[in-house]
Every structure is written in structure tokens, then in C-alpha cells.
Design a protein around this motif. Structure first.
Motif, PDB file in Angstrom:
ATOM      1  N   LEU A 524       0.814  -1.231   0.000  1.00 31.87           N
ATOM      2  CA  LEU A 524       0.000   0.000   0.000  1.00 31.87           C
ATOM      3  C   LEU A 524       0.841   1.271   0.000  1.00 31.87           C
ATOM      4  O   LEU A 524       0.296   2.376  -0.001  1.00 31.87           O
ATOM      5  N   ARG A 525       2.199   1.103   0.055  1.00 29.80           N
ATOM      6  CA  ARG A 525       3.122   2.262   0.036  1.00 29.80           C
ATOM      7  C   ARG A 525       2.886   3.186   1.232  1.00 29.80           C
ATOM      8  O   ARG A 525       2.791   4.398   1.104  1.00 29.80           O
ATOM      9  N   TYR A 526       2.724   2.572   2.385  1.00 31.33           N
ATOM     10  CA  TYR A 526       2.638   3.305   3.646  1.00 31.33           C
ATOM     11  C   TYR A 526       3.788   2.857   4.546  1.00 31.33           C
ATOM     12  O   TYR A 526       4.422   1.807   4.318  1.00 31.33           O
ATOM     13  N   SER A 527       4.010   3.651   5.591  1.00 33.25           N
ATOM     14  CA  SER A 527       5.045   3.264   6.552  1.00 33.25           C
ATOM     15  C   SER A 527       4.531   2.121   7.425  1.00 33.25           C
ATOM     16  O   SER A 527       3.312   1.929   7.580  1.00 33.25           O
ATOM     17  N   LEU A 528       5.482   1.370   8.020  1.00 38.44           N
ATOM     18  CA  LEU A 528       5.108   0.264   8.898  1.00 38.44           C
ATOM     19  C   LEU A 528       4.296   0.764  10.089  1.00 38.44           C
ATOM     20  O   LEU A 528       3.316   0.136  10.511  1.00 38.44           O
ATOM     21  N   LYS A 529       4.675   1.932  10.597  1.00 36.43           N
ATOM     22  CA  LYS A 529       3.961   2.507  11.758  1.00 36.43           C
ATOM     23  C   LYS A 529       2.530   2.839  11.400  1.00 36.43           C
ATOM     24  O   LYS A 529       1.605   2.610  12.194  1.00 36.43           O
ATOM     25  N   THR A 530       2.331   3.345  10.186  1.00 38.40           N
ATOM     26  CA  THR A 530       0.960   3.694   9.753  1.00 38.40           C
ATOM     27  C   THR A 530       0.085   2.446   9.686  1.00 38.40           C
ATOM     28  O   THR A 530      -1.058   2.451  10.147  1.00 38.40           O
ATOM     29  N   ILE A 531       0.626   1.370   9.115  1.00 39.41           N
ATOM     30  CA  ILE A 531      -0.135   0.123   9.022  1.00 39.41           C
ATOM     31  C   ILE A 531      -0.456  -0.401  10.416  1.00 39.41           C
ATOM     32  O   ILE A 531      -1.587  -0.826  10.701  1.00 39.41           O
ATOM     33  N   TYR A 532       0.539  -0.324  11.309  1.00 42.62           N
ATOM     34  CA  TYR A 532       0.305  -0.791  12.690  1.00 42.62           C
ATOM     35  C   TYR A 532      -0.802   0.031  13.357  1.00 42.62           C
ATOM     36  O   TYR A 532      -1.679  -0.511  14.030  1.00 42.62           O
ATOM     37  N   ASN A 533      -0.760   1.335  13.133  1.00 44.05           N
ATOM     38  CA  ASN A 533      -1.780   2.210  13.747  1.00 44.05           C
ATOM     39  C   ASN A 533      -3.159   1.902  13.212  1.00 44.05           C
ATOM     40  O   ASN A 533      -4.149   1.882  13.964  1.00 44.05           O
ATOM     41  N   TYR A 534      -3.268   1.660  11.889  1.00 42.68           N
ATOM     42  CA  TYR A 534      -4.578   1.323  11.308  1.00 42.68           C
ATOM     43  C   TYR A 534      -5.115   0.027  11.910  1.00 42.68           C
ATOM     44  O   TYR A 534      -6.300  -0.073  12.270  1.00 42.68           O
ATOM     45  N   ARG A 535      -4.228  -0.989  12.039  1.00 46.56           N
ATOM     46  CA  ARG A 535      -4.689  -2.280  12.572  1.00 46.56           C
ATOM     47  C   ARG A 535      -5.124  -2.148  14.026  1.00 46.56           C
ATOM     48  O   ARG A 535      -6.149  -2.703  14.442  1.00 46.56           O
ATOM     49  N   THR A 536      -4.356  -1.379  14.799  1.00 45.30           N
ATOM     50  CA  THR A 536      -4.715  -1.166  16.210  1.00 45.30           C
ATOM     51  C   THR A 536      -6.029  -0.396  16.325  1.00 45.30           C
ATOM     52  O   THR A 536      -6.898  -0.732  17.137  1.00 45.30           O
ATOM     53  N   LYS A 537      -6.190   0.616  15.497  1.00 46.98           N
ATOM     54  CA  LYS A 537      -7.411   1.440  15.511  1.00 46.98           C
ATOM     55  C   LYS A 537      -8.641   0.579  15.223  1.00 46.98           C
ATOM     56  O   LYS A 537      -9.676   0.712  15.900  1.00 46.98           O
ATOM     57  N   MET A 538      -8.560  -0.300  14.234  1.00 50.79           N
ATOM     58  CA  MET A 538      -9.701  -1.149  13.893  1.00 50.79           C
ATOM     59  C   MET A 538      -9.985  -2.172  14.998  1.00 50.79           C
ATOM     60  O   MET A 538     -11.128  -2.463  15.295  1.00 50.79           O
ATOM     61  N   ARG A 539      -8.909  -2.708  15.611  1.00 47.64           N
ATOM     62  CA  ARG A 539      -9.125  -3.655  16.713  1.00 47.64           C
ATOM     63  C   ARG A 539      -9.848  -2.983  17.873  1.00 47.64           C
ATOM     64  O   ARG A 539     -10.691  -3.581  18.542  1.00 47.64           O
ATOM     65  N   ASN A 540      -9.511  -1.714  18.111  1.00 44.37           N
ATOM     66  CA  ASN A 540     -10.161  -0.975  19.201  1.00 44.37           C
ATOM     67  C   ASN A 540     -11.634  -0.719  18.927  1.00 44.37           C
ATOM     68  O   ASN A 540     -12.408  -0.462  19.851  1.00 44.37           O
ATOM     69  N   LYS A 541     -12.031  -0.762  17.628  1.00 44.94           N
ATOM     70  CA  LYS A 541     -13.434  -0.525  17.265  1.00 44.94           C
ATOM     71  C   LYS A 541     -14.230  -1.821  17.170  1.00 44.94           C
ATOM     72  O   LYS A 541     -15.403  -1.802  16.795  1.00 44.94           O
ATOM     73  N   ALA A 542     -13.610  -2.939  17.492  1.00 43.97           N
ATOM     74  CA  ALA A 542     -14.260  -4.236  17.314  1.00 43.97           C
ATOM     75  C   ALA A 542     -15.479  -4.370  18.216  1.00 43.97           C
ATOM     76  O   ALA A 542     -15.505  -3.877  19.342  1.00 43.97           O
ATOM     77  N   ARG A 543     -16.482  -5.032  17.692  1.00 42.74           N
ATOM     78  CA  ARG A 543     -17.693  -5.271  18.469  1.00 42.74           C
ATOM     79  C   ARG A 543     -17.432  -6.303  19.567  1.00 42.74           C
ATOM     80  O   ARG A 543     -17.971  -6.209  20.672  1.00 42.74           O
ATOM     81  N   GLY A 544     -16.595  -7.306  19.262  1.00 42.62           N
ATOM     82  CA  GLY A 544     -16.292  -8.355  20.223  1.00 42.62           C
ATOM     83  C   GLY A 544     -14.899  -8.168  20.834  1.00 42.62           C
ATOM     84  O   GLY A 544     -14.407  -7.054  21.000  1.00 42.62           O
ATOM     85  N   ALA A 545     -14.253  -9.304  21.163  1.00 47.91           N
ATOM     86  CA  ALA A 545     -12.925  -9.245  21.772  1.00 47.91           C
ATOM     87  C   ALA A 545     -11.895  -8.732  20.754  1.00 47.91           C
ATOM     88  O   ALA A 545     -11.898  -9.160  19.594  1.00 47.91           O
ATOM     89  N   ARG A 546     -11.023  -7.828  21.195  1.00 46.28           N
ATOM     90  CA  ARG A 546     -10.026  -7.251  20.297  1.00 46.28           C
ATOM     91  C   ARG A 546      -9.081  -8.301  19.729  1.00 46.28           C
ATOM     92  O   ARG A 546      -8.737  -8.263  18.546  1.00 46.28           O
ATOM     93  N   GLU A 547      -8.679  -9.240  20.592  1.00 43.96           N
ATOM     94  CA  GLU A 547      -7.679 -10.211  20.157  1.00 43.96           C
ATOM     95  C   GLU A 547      -8.225 -11.186  19.103  1.00 43.96           C
ATOM     96  O   GLU A 547      -7.456 -11.836  18.392  1.00 43.96           O
ATOM     97  N   ASP A 548      -9.559 -11.295  19.006  1.00 37.66           N
ATOM     98  CA  ASP A 548     -10.163 -12.206  18.023  1.00 37.66           C
ATOM     99  C   ASP A 548     -10.580 -11.493  16.749  1.00 37.66           C
ATOM    100  O   ASP A 548     -11.123 -12.126  15.843  1.00 37.66           O
ATOM    101  N   PHE A 549     -10.356 -10.172  16.688  1.00 37.74           N
ATOM    102  CA  PHE A 549     -10.910  -9.393  15.569  1.00 37.74           C
ATOM    103  C   PHE A 549     -10.374  -9.864  14.212  1.00 37.74           C
ATOM    104  O   PHE A 549     -11.135 -10.118  13.274  1.00 37.74           O
ATOM    105  N   GLU A 550      -9.040 -10.011  14.112  1.00 40.90           N
ATOM    106  CA  GLU A 550      -8.472 -10.370  12.809  1.00 40.90           C
ATOM    107  C   GLU A 550      -8.808 -11.810  12.421  1.00 40.90           C
ATOM    108  O   GLU A 550      -8.931 -12.131  11.240  1.00 40.90           O
ATOM    109  N   GLN A 551      -9.005 -12.672  13.432  1.00 41.05           N
ATOM    110  CA  GLN A 551      -9.446 -14.034  13.126  1.00 41.05           C
ATOM    111  C   GLN A 551     -10.865 -14.023  12.566  1.00 41.05           C
ATOM    112  O   GLN A 551     -11.196 -14.801  11.661  1.00 41.05           O
ATOM    113  N   GLU A 552     -11.693 -13.125  13.113  1.00 45.63           N
ATOM    114  CA  GLU A 552     -13.054 -12.976  12.588  1.00 45.63           C
ATOM    115  C   GLU A 552     -13.022 -12.474  11.142  1.00 45.63           C
ATOM    116  O   GLU A 552     -13.828 -12.878  10.302  1.00 45.63           O
TER     117      GLU A 552
END
Length: 559
Positions: A524-552
């Protein structure tokens, strides 16, 4: 004869086109739903209005000359006059003071007319008359004279509407007609101004169809986002009201009210009249919400006449709304009472069944002893069945995963080969273009093309579009299912024309099995930190458990 046929055809098209356009947008019910949303959440359009006002104030602060300050004052007064009347008065007075300081007659008269217009909105009729009386109309240009007559027509029209006694009303009505005639004589070469004035005259004469023949073709020429759309639609609604066609009146009142609210207008009529119409139809809750918004806006704007108009109707609707709520509460009480009786009956039935179950349990106890050995054997058999079922389940999951991976590979290999072929062709064309410029000695253009990133950016954009299209062909419900994993109110809303945005694209790659943030960042031509921040931000918005979000996310679109 042929000309007459064409005129009739044009008339029918003019009459039917608004209905077709309104039908395409979903009809009156969709218009009311959109209006409900804006009435409840007007912040977006208020922010736009406040932004325009803030820009005007900034220009006022940065003004270096009195001429620039007067221009900024006029802009702010015009923005405020249908938003906050007190502020409009302040800037109109400021402009008049600067105009008088300049000593330029034309600027002074313009400033006086602007102040008079604001005073009319706030109900300061006699003050407006005094101000207009000090204007020497012989010194006015044709354009200013038209504005001057229009102000007098508006002023006497308002005084007529709120005059006490038929004699006084007729006196003001005669003055309105006089200034309308004057406006018509000036607007003879200006079809837009003539349309509204002439249509108003036709209405007063009872020639409603002639008024529509003027208004509807003019209405079709307007920009849907313009302020003119609002008051022209209201004029059309007024004609239909005089004709007794309530559904048509309602249709154009909805259009007018939507235009008013989207333009950030606080001083309006359409929403109030629409609320009264809905009240007559029995839509009490919606009428109450609209009238309440009209009262709040009128109070915010300090438009005294609009406040009076709303206050005359709001108590009636408020009382009807209160009675409706009480009736609903009584119905709710009856429902709760019925549910309570039913619950009591179910409790008694449960006690009876419990008693019968105890008797049955005693009988089964004897049978149970005889069946113990059979149960042991059945238990062993069930254990074997469970193990076999687990093995089958794992095998099915493996087969499904393999099928899914093969499907994804086949789709993406085809897309990849097609893209490679396309890119090779584009690169060859680009190479030939550069070679041609080099051979022709066009070194400046050659260096400019070599330094430009436009080619890369365009190809990157096309690449992402291809990726989005291919991914959504594989997982057409990805956006909907992804939003279902997020908490309420945190859903991702795509802009018009967007297939996926950056957040969705990151998790699309994760769904394809690319979970390494480094690879995602390179893709996506972004920095590693930006990708990490996006993934963390979406996990924080999860309806269920954060740790299971990406598995869902990985399970989206599974067979």
C-alpha cells in the motif's frame, strides 16, 4: 398549428418533469426520511454555514482598506440575515457607517437597502420604512432600483400579512401591487425576476394554472443545491395549496424544506407549513419534530415574525403529541398487564409440569437402572462418533480452505497475468515516448517526464482499483460483513465511487492471508507505523474481543 402542438408538448413536459425527478429520488416518503435525518442531525449543514461565516470574518480581519471592510461586512450580513438576525444587523450597520464615511452616494444607498432588508427579516417594519424613505430613488441605477422596489414589495407584503383590520390590509395590498407593477416594468428584459413577480400576480388573480406555467419551467433550470431552489419550490407549493392539491403542495414543501436546511437557513417558512400539513394528516410525531426544529431555528435566528408564526401552531401540535404519547403509554400498560397475566399462567403451568415430571422421574428411575449398561455402551459408541465427527469436520474445513485458496489463486493469477501484460504494453509505450523525445532533442520534456510521478501515481491508482474489483468479486459482501464486526456507530462509510478505502484494503490483504505488516506496508506504500496504527485502531473498534478481531476477518466470506 404545428407551433401550438409544440407549445402543448412543452407544457406537459414542464408539468410532469418535476414529478419524474422527484419519483426517481424515492418519492415523498424518501424525501421525508431524508428530512427527518437532517432535522434530527443538522450539524453537517450548520458546520458548512459556520465555515462560510468564518471565512468572511477572516477576510474582515485581514482587510486593509475601508472598501475591503465594506465588502466583507456585506458578505457577512448576507450570510447572517437568514441565520442570525442580530449579527446581520451588526454587520449591516458596520457597512453603513463605513459607507457614510466614504461619502459615495451609490455605496451609501446600497448599504441602507441591505440594512433595511435585515430589519424587515427581524420585524422592524417602521425602522425599515424610515431607512428606505431616506433613499433618493432618482440617484439609483436600474439594478439598484429593482432591489429598492423589491424591498418595498417585501415590506408591504409582510405588513399586510400582520395588519389588523381589512381596510389596512387592503391598503398594504395596493402598495404591494403597485411595486410589483414597477418591478415588472424593470424586469421585462430579465426573465428570472419577471417569473416570480408575474407568477405572484397570477396567483392573486386566481389564475393558478398560468402561474404554474411560469414557475415549473423556471424551476427545472435551477441548481438543486441553490438557495433559489428553496423559495421557488415554496412558490410552487403555494400555488398548489391555492388549487387545493394537497399532495402536490406537500411534495414541493418537502423539496423547499430540504433546500432551506441544506443551505443553513434558519429563517424559513416551508418546514413550519409542512409540519402543519402533516399534523392535519395525522402524522403527529413528525409534525411535532418539524415544528420544534422550526421554533428552535426561529429563536436562534431571532426572526421575531417566524417565532410568532410557529408559536401560534406549536402548542396545538404539542398538545396532540402529548395526548398521543399518553394514549401509547396506556396501550403499553395494557400490553404489560396482559403479559403479566400470561406470565403468571405460565408459572402455574410450569409448577404443574414440575409435579408431573417428579412422578415421571420416579418411574424412570427403575427403567434407568436396567438401561445403565446400555448407556455405557452407547457412551463408548458416542465417543467414537464424536472422534469420527471431529475428523470429518477437520477434513471438511481443510477441503474448504483448499478450495478457497485455489479459487483465490485462480482468480488472482488470471488478474495478475492480465495486469502484467497490460503493464508491459504501457511500459513499452512509455519507453517509446521517452525514446522519441530523446531522439528529437526534447531534453526538457524528457527530464520533466522522468521527474514526474504522475505515471506511477496513475498506474498505482489503477492497480488499487483492479485489486479492489478483483477482491470484491471474490468477497462481494466483504464491506457489509466487515462493518458487522465493528461496534455500533464505528462502521466505515465509503465515499461515492469508492470500492475500498485504506482501512478496508489493509484487512482485505489480511483476509487473503497477508498478515505481515511489512508486506502490507510495501503493497500500500505506507510506513510500517501507519499500518500498525490502522490495525490497532480497527481492533479498538471491534464489536467483540479485540484479540479475536483479525481471526473474525479471516472468516469473512467462508463457504
Amino acid at each position: 398549428m404545428e407551433k401550438s402542438k409544440r407549445m402543448k408538448l412543452y407544457l406537459w413536459v414542464s408539468l410532469l418533469l418535476p414529478l419524474l425527478l422527484f419519483g426517481k429520488s424515492g418519492g415523498k416518503e424518501n424525501g421525508l426520511k431524508e428530512l427527518d435525518k437532517i432535522v434530527k442531525y443538522p450539524e453537517e449543514y450548520i458546520q458548512r454555514k459556520e465555515q462560510r461565516i468564518a471565512e468572511g470574518k477572516l477576510k474582515r480581519q485581514q482587510a486593509q482598506t475601508d472598501e475591503q471592510r465594506m465588502e466583507a461586512d456585506a458578505y457577512l450580513a448576507n450570510e447572517y440575515k437568514i441565520y442570525t438576525a442580530d449579527s446581520a444587523l451588526y454587520y449591516a450597520r458596520e457597512q453603513l457607517q463605513l459607507a457614510e464615511k466614504s461619502g459615495k452616494r451609490e455605496i451609501i444607498e446600497k448599504s441602507r437597502m441591505l440594512l433595511a432588508e435585515v430589519r424587515i427579516i427581524t420585524g422592524m417594519y417602521w425602522e425599515s420604512l424610515d431607512l428606505l424613505a431616506n433613499i433618493d430613488q432618482r440617484e439609483l441605477s436600474e439594478e439598484m432600483l429593482e432591489s429598492y422596489y423589491h424591498l418595498y414589495q417585501t415590506l408591504y407584503g409582510a405588513m399586510r400579512d400582520y395588519a389588523i383590520g381589512e381596510e389596512l390590509q387592503q391598503e398594504y395590498e395596493q402598495k404591494v401591487a403597485l411595486y410589483q407593477d414597477s418591478l415588472l416594468s424593470l424586469a421585462s428584459r430579465k426573465s428570472d425576476g419577471r417569473v416570480m413577480i408575474k407568477a405572484n400576480q397570477w396567483v392573486h388573480q386566481g389564475e393558478y394554472r398560468k402561474a404554474l406555467n411560469l414557475l415549473l419551467p423556471y424551476y427545472e433550470t435551477l441548481n438543486p443545491d441553490s438557495r433559489e431552489m428553496g423559495y421557488t419550490a415554496y412558490a410552487v407549493a403555494n400555488v398548489y395549496r391555492q388549487m387545493g392539491e394537497q399532495e402536490k403542495e406537500k411534495e414541493y414543501l418537502i423539496i423547499s424544506a430540504l433546500s432551506d436546511l441544506k443551505c443553513g437557513v434558519k429563517e424559513y417558512i416551508s418546514l413550519r407549513e409542512l409540519a402543519a400539513l402533516l399534523y392535519e394528516e395525522g402524522d403527529i410525531a413528525r409534525a411535532y419534530a418539524y415544528m420544534k426544529r422550526a421554533m428552535e431555528d426561529a429563536a436562534f435566528c431571532n426572526a421575531r415574525l417566524r417565532t410568532i408564526e410557529v408559536s401560534q401552531v406549536l402548542p396545538i401540535i404539542n398538545e396532540a403529541y402529548r395526548l398521543q404519547r399518553e394514549r401509547q403509554q396506556r396501550q403499553m400498560f395494557i400490553y404489560l398487564l396482559c403479559i403479566s397475566v400470561l406470565a403468571l399462567f405460565l408459572i402455574l403451568l410450569a409448577l404443574y409440569l414440575r409435579r408431573q415430571m417428579k412422578k415421571l422421574a420416579l418411574a424412570k428411575k427403575e427403567v434407568g437402572k436396567a438401561n445403565e449398561q446400555l448407556k455405557l455402551l452407547n457412551g463408548e459408541l458416542q465417543l467414537l462418533n464424536v472422534r469420527l465427527s471431529d475428523s470429518n469436520t477437520r477434513l471438511q474445513l481443510t477441503n474448504k480452505s483448499l478450495a478457497e485458496v485455489n479459487y483465490i489463486k485462480e482468480a488472482y493469477i488470471g488478474r495478475f497475468l492480465d495486469l502484467c501484460s497490460t503493464y508491459i504494453g504501457k511500459l513499452d509505450t512509455y519507453r517509446r515516448s521517452l525514446n522519441k523525445k530523446a531522439m528529437n532533442g526534447q531534453t526538457e520534456e524528457l527530464f520533466r517526464d522522468l521527474k514526474s510521478t504522475q505515471f506511477v501515481e496513475e498506474e498505482l491508482e489503477e492497480f488499487y482499483t483492479n485489486f479492489d474489483t478483483a477482491f470484491l468479486q471474490l468477497f462481494p459482501d466483504f464491506v457489509k460483513e466487515f462493518n458487522a464486526l465493528l461496534a455500533e456507530g464505528e462502521e466505515i462509510i465509503l465515499k461515492p465511487g469508492e470500492l475500498l478505502n485504506t482501512e478496508l484494503r489493509i484487512f482485505a490483504l489480511i483476509r487473503l492471508g497477508i498478515t505481515d505488516s511489512n508486506k502490507i506496508a510495501q503493497f500500500l506504500r505506507y510506513s510500517l507505523k501507519t499500518i500498525y496504527n490502522y490495525r490497532t485502531k480497527m481492533r479498538n473498534k471491534a464489536r467483540g474481543a479485540r484479540e479475536d478481531f483479525e481471526q473474525e476477518v479471516m472468516r469473512i466470506g467462508t463457504f
